[in-house]
Design an enzyme around this catalytic site. Structure first.
Site, PDB file in Angstrom:
ATOM      1  N   ASP A  37       4.539  -5.178 -12.599  1.00 26.27           N
ATOM      2  CA  ASP A  37       3.296  -5.372 -13.346  1.00 26.27           C
ATOM      3  C   ASP A  37       3.367  -6.632 -14.217  1.00 26.27           C
ATOM      4  OD1 ASP A  37       0.756  -4.778 -14.196  1.00 26.27           O
ATOM      5  OD2 ASP A  37       1.398  -3.387 -15.753  1.00 26.27           O
ATOM      6  N   GLY A  38       2.215  -7.215 -14.441  1.00 26.49           N
ATOM      7  CA  GLY A  38       2.129  -8.337 -15.383  1.00 26.49           C
ATOM      8  C   GLY A  38       1.857  -9.679 -14.729  1.00 26.49           C
ATOM      9  N   TRP A  42       0.798 -13.023 -16.854  1.00 28.63           N
ATOM     10  CA  TRP A  42       1.658 -14.208 -16.728  1.00 28.63           C
ATOM     11  C   TRP A  42       0.793 -15.437 -16.456  1.00 28.63           C
ATOM     12  CZ3 TRP A  42       2.589 -18.001 -13.154  1.00 28.63           C
ATOM     13  CH2 TRP A  42       3.774 -18.730 -13.300  1.00 28.63           C
ATOM     14  N   ARG A  50      -5.300 -15.746 -11.688  1.00 31.77           N
ATOM     15  CA  ARG A  50      -4.446 -14.563 -11.514  1.00 31.77           C
ATOM     16  C   ARG A  50      -3.598 -14.647 -10.234  1.00 31.77           C
ATOM     17  NH1 ARG A  50      -5.411  -9.972 -14.068  1.00 31.77           N
ATOM     18  NH2 ARG A  50      -4.768  -8.797 -12.237  1.00 31.77           N
ATOM     19  N   ASN A  85      -6.099  -0.502  -6.581  1.00 34.39           N
ATOM     20  CA  ASN A  85      -6.221  -1.970  -6.492  1.00 34.39           C
ATOM     21  C   ASN A  85      -7.363  -2.414  -5.566  1.00 34.39           C
ATOM     22  OD1 ASN A  85      -2.628  -2.661  -6.768  1.00 34.39           O
ATOM     23  ND2 ASN A  85      -4.195  -2.539  -8.349  1.00 34.39           N
ATOM     24  N   TRP A  86      -7.852  -1.496  -4.707  1.00 34.86           N
ATOM     25  CA  TRP A  86      -8.997  -1.849  -3.848  1.00 34.86           C
ATOM     26  C   TRP A  86     -10.235  -2.142  -4.681  1.00 34.86           C
ATOM     27  CZ3 TRP A  86      -7.799  -3.367   0.727  1.00 34.86           C
ATOM     28  CH2 TRP A  86      -6.781  -2.739   1.464  1.00 34.86           C
ATOM     29  N   GLU A 224      15.462   8.143 -13.703  1.00 38.82           N
ATOM     30  CA  GLU A 224      15.695   7.468 -14.980  1.00 38.82           C
ATOM     31  C   GLU A 224      14.675   6.346 -15.098  1.00 38.82           C
ATOM     32  OE1 GLU A 224      18.008   8.218 -17.387  1.00 38.82           O
ATOM     33  OE2 GLU A 224      18.329  10.013 -16.168  1.00 38.82           O
TER      34      GLU A 224
END
Ligand code: FPP
Length: 259
Positions: A37-38, A42, A50, A85-86, A224
């Site tokens: 993610d990100g 960024w 994007r 995401n679609w 974890e």
């Protein structure tokens, strides 16, 4: 220590020497899953489109795949495109699909040469036909890879995975082929997209968001978690190795107590 549940196949009969980086090969996670993610943030920070973030993000994918293979991770699952995401703008979806297609084409020979097998989980039939074609060709080309399995989660959602499983089980029940008592956790796992994979031992999420975002909801029961503030395009080998080392200090009890 790696999860004891669902240790199905050992892909890696001759693990790479993880201890080159002060990592104990005997305590490596068998299955690492990553929510990448990100990319958008960024790009935004740099006043870029994007898509540039996704492009830089695919370099991080390359680094993580190579490092995983080098240290001896047997399963790496990357959340590359979610069912949600679609709903992004068509231009971004198109760019992501092109990027995925390019990644598969440029990386597949290296994957094959490095004994890496590619698999995909999710609604593959929703992907554009040209991507499906490249994906199936890459899966076929790398099918003999035994050192590591790279699983791309594509049009994947944890809830869709569970609904799909429930429908399959329900169909079997209606036909009289499954009694309610036969429905156990292992049976449920065997109807999910991840049926051939062990549950993730370690789930990494980048960009600092404290959420699971509909990723492998059933499978991460005892994974974890490691959440880093690093944005995915900045995620590098050094940080990945640090996380693997940090994982080795975790005390995994699976809800039990120590003897
Ligand atoms: C999340 O960042 C990332 C994605 C939706 C796509 C992930 C894709 C890649 C890493 C590159 C291509 C993949 C492969 C396998 C080559 P975001 O767009 O949600 O970022 P934001 O939260 O900062 O907006």
């Amino acid at each position: 220590m790696p999860s004891k549940r669902k240790r199905k196949k050992s892909l890696n009969s001759n693990p790479a020497p993880g201890n080159k980086y002060d990592i104990d090969p005997a305590r490596l996670p068998v299955h690492v899953a990553i929510i990448m993610d990100g990319n958008g943030r960024w790009a935004k920070k740099r006043l870029l489109n994007r898509v540039m973030g996704h492009e830089k993000g695919s370099e991080s994918v390359r680094i993580v795949v190579r490092t995983s293979r080098e240290v001896g991770i047997q399963h790496l699952t990357l959340f590359a495109f979610s069912t949600e995401n679609w709903e992004r703008p068509r231009t971004e979806i198109t760019a992501l699909m092109k990027l995925l297609n390019r990644f598969l084409k440029t990386e597949r020979n290296e994957m094959r040469d490095n004994d890496i097998r590619l698999q995909a989980i999710g609604q593959i039939d929703r992907l554009p036909e040209y991507v499906q074609k490249t994906l199936l060709k890459t899966i076929d080309l790398t099918k003999d890879g035994r050192a590591m399995q790279l699983n791309l989660a594509l049009s994947y959602g944890g809830r869709t995975d569970i609904v799909r499983m429930a429908r399959m089980i329900s169909r079997e029940s209606i036909k009289g082929q499954l009694t309610p008592e036969a429905i156990t956790p292992d049976l449920v796992s065997s109807y999910l997209y991840t049926k051939d994979l062990p549950d993730p031992d370690l789930l990494i999420r980048t960009s600092g968001e404290m959420r699971i975002s509909n990723f492998m909801l059933w499978q991460i029961a005892y994974s974890e978690l490691y959440i880093t503030d690093t944005l995915w395009p900045d995620f590098d080998k050094k940080e990945y190795l640090h996380i693997l080392k940090q994982y080795q200090s975790r005390d995994r009890r699976f809800g039990k107590i120590k003897d």
